[in-house]
Design an enzyme around this catalytic site. Structure first.
Site: not given
Ligand SMILES: Cc1cc2nc3c(=O)[nH]c(=O)nc-3n(C[C@H](O)[C@H](O)[C@H](O)COP(=O)(O)OP(=O)(O)OC[C@H]3O[C@@H](n4cnc5c(N)ncnc54)[C@H](O)[C@@H]3O)c2cc1C
Length: 387
Positions: A366, A368
Site C-alpha cells: 500500500e 512503501t
Molecule cells: C505480503 C504482501 C501482500 C501484498 N498484497 C498486494 C495486493 O493484494 N495487491 C497488490 O497489487 N500488491 C500487493 N503487494 C505488493 C506491494 O504493494 C508492493 O510490494 C509495493 O508496492 C512495493 O513494490 P515492490 O515490492 O515492487 O518494491 P519496489 O517498487 O521495487 O521498491 C523497492 C524499494 O525502492 C524504493 N523506491 C521505489 N521507487 C522509489 C522512488 N521513486 N524514490 C525512492 N525510493 C523508491 C521503495 O520505497 C522500496 O524501498 C503486497 C506485498 C506484500 C509484501
C-alpha cells in the site's frame, strides 16, 4: 484501548456505538482468532474462507460501504474494527482490507449496476472472495509502468500479463485486474475460473504468514465486454482504492503496536531480575513511556483522519501522513517491545515478533514509506520527486 495505555482517555472521544462495534469485533477475535493465530502463522496456513464467512456474518466485509448487504458503518467504526483485527494479526486484517477496501470498493465505486448486484452481496457475506491485482513482478511502486495488457477482440477483451504479491489470489473467486489498454489503464473483473487464469501461492514468506499471497498469470484471458469496470478511467481509479485501504492500515498498525505493548507491560511487571520486576527499572520505564506516547499519538492521528473521512474531507496525502507515521512507529514499538521480553521476545508463545515481522510487509505494501514521503514531500514543495 485498555485502561493504563489509554493515557489521553481517547475512549471518551468515541461514541457509544463506536465503542460497541469495537468491543464486538474484539470479542470475535478473542474467540475465533487469538487462540489459533500463532499456529496459523507458524504453519503458514490460515482458514481464510471460514474466517471470511465469520467476518461476513458480523458485517465486517465492506463495512464502510452502503447497500448490497454492506453495513454502511462510519469511517471511524471501520477504523476501530481494523485496529482490533490487526491487534490479533496483520494478516487477518489484510484479509478484511483487501476484500472490503480494495476489491469490494473498486466494484462499488467503479462497477456497473449489474456488476455490483452480481458480486457485492456475496462478497459482503464472505461467500465470495475478491483480490486486487495492481503490482507486477517488475512494477511495484511505479504502477504507471504496468505491462499487463487488455486488447479488444470484437466485443471481447483479451488480457495478457501477470500480477505479483496479490493477497487472497489463490483463494479468490474474482480478481480486480488493472491493465493497460489503448485508452490508458482500465479495471477488469476476472472470475478466477476463467480459462487462461492461473494463481500460484507464494510460499516461504517470513512475514504475514497468516495471510494467503499469490501470483496471477493471465494467458490470453478472454472476457466479455461487460467485464470492464465502466467508471474506472486511468490510474487514479486504482490509486483511489489504495487510499481506502491505506486508511484502514493507519488504524490497523496501531492495533498491532497496542498488542505488543499490552503484552510487554504485563511481562515487565511480572518478570523479575536483580530482585525487582523489569518494569521497576528506569531504563525499562523510559522505553515503556516513549512507546506509550507514540501509541496514543498514532491513535489520535487515526481518529483525526477518521473524523475527516466521515466529514468527507480526507485528502490522500493526509492518509499518507497517517500510513507513514503509524506503520513506522508501530514497527519501532514492536522491535522495542521485543527487547524487553528478552529471549521470550523471539518465541512464538508471545505475539511480539510475529507483529514485528508482519509490520515489515505492512511497511512495504500500500505504498512503501519512501513513496509516502514523496507524496508528503510533493504536497510540501509542489515538486514531484518520484522519477
Ligand atoms: C505480503 C504482501 C501482500 C501484498 N498484497 C498486494 C495486493 O493484494 N495487491 C497488490 O497489487 N500488491 C500487493 N503487494 C505488493 C506491494 O504493494 C508492493 O510490494 C509495493 O508496492 C512495493 O513494490 P515492490 O515490492 O515492487 O518494491 P519496489 O517498487 O521495487 O521498491 C523497492 C524499494 O525502492 C524504493 N523506491 C521505489 N521507487 C522509489 C522512488 N521513486 N524514490 C525512492 N525510493 C523508491 C521503495 O520505497 C522500496 O524501498 C503486497 C506485498 C506484500 C509484501
Amino acid at each position: 484501548m485498555t485502561a493504563p495505555l489509554d493515557l489521553l482517555d481517547l475512549d471518551s472521544s468515541l461514541t457509544e456505538e463506536e465503542r460497541q462495534i469495537r468491543d464486538v469485533v474484539r470479542q470475535l477475535l478473542d474467540d475465533r482468532v487469538r487462540p489459533h493465530v500463532a499456529e496459523w502463522y507458524e504453519d503458514g496456513r490460515v482458514p481464510a474462507r471460514e474466517l471470511a464467512r465469520e467476518f461476513g456474518k458480523l458485517g465486517l466485509l465492506g463495512m464502510h460501504l452502503t447497500g448490497y448487504g454492506c453495513a454502511g458503518a462510519s469511517a471511524v467504526a471501520y477504523g476501530l474494527a481494523c485496529q482490533e483485527l490487526e491487534a490479533a494479526d496483520s494478516g487477518v486484517r489484510s484479509l478484511v482490507s483487501v476484500q472490503g477496501s480494495l476489491a469490494m470498493f473498486a466494484i462499488w465505486r467503479y462497477g456497473s449496476a449489474e456488476q455490483k448486484q452480481h458480486w457485492l452481496p456475496s462478497m459482503a457475506t464472505g461467500e465470495a472472495i475478491g483480490c486486487f491485482g495492481l503490482t507486477e513482478p517488475d512494477h511495484g511502486s511505479d504502477p504507471a509502468s504496468m505491462t499487463t495488457r487488455a486488447r479488444r477482440d470484437g466485443d471481447d477483451w483479451v488480457l495478457t500479463g501477470g500480477k505479483m504479491w496479490i493477497t487472497n489470489a489463490p483463494i479468490a473467486d474474482v480478481a480486480v485486474i488493472w491493465a493497460r489498454t489503448d485508452e490508458g489503464v482500465r479495471g477488469f473483473l476476472v472470475p478466477m475460473d476463467t480459462p487462461g487464469v492461473t494463481a500460484r501461492e507464494i510460499r516461504r514468506k517470513m512475514s504475514l504468514r497468516a495471510s494467503v499471497t499469490g501470483e496471477i498469470v493471465l494467458d490470453d484471458v478472454r472476457l466479455p465486454a461487460d467485464a470492464q469496470l465502466p467508471e474506472a478511467i486511468g490510474l487514479k481509479a486504482p490509486l483511489s482504492c489504495l487510499t481506502e485501504a491505506r486508511y484502514g492500515i493507519v488504524w490497523g498498525a496501531i492495533g498491532a503496536a497496542r498488542d505488543c505493548l499490552e503484552t510487554t507491560l504485563a511481562y515487565a511487571t511480572t518478570r523479575t531480575q536483580f530482585g525487582r520486576p523489569l518494569a521497576g527499572f528506569q531504563l525499562t520505564q523510559a522505553k515503556l513511556a516513549d512507546m506509550a506516547v507514540e501509541l496514543v499519538k498514532g491513535q489520535l492521528l487515526a481518529l483525526h483522519l477518521g473524523r475527516l473521512a466521515d466529514a468527507h474531507q480526507l485528502r490522500p496525502e493526509q492518509v499518507s501522513v497517517g500510513k507513514l507515521n503509524n506503520v513506522r512507529e508501530a514497527l519501532a514499538i514492536a522491535r522495542q517491545c521485543r527487547t524487553i521480553l528478552g529471549a521470550n521476545g523471539v518465541s512464538g508463545e508471545y505475539p511480539v515478533l510475529r507483529h514485528a515481522n508482519n509490520l515489515e510487509s505492512v511497511l512495504t505494501y500500500e505504498g512503501t514509506s519512501e513513496i509516502h514521503q514523496l507524496i508528503v514531500g510533493q504536497r510540501l514543495t509542489g515538486l514531484s520527486a518520484f522519477a
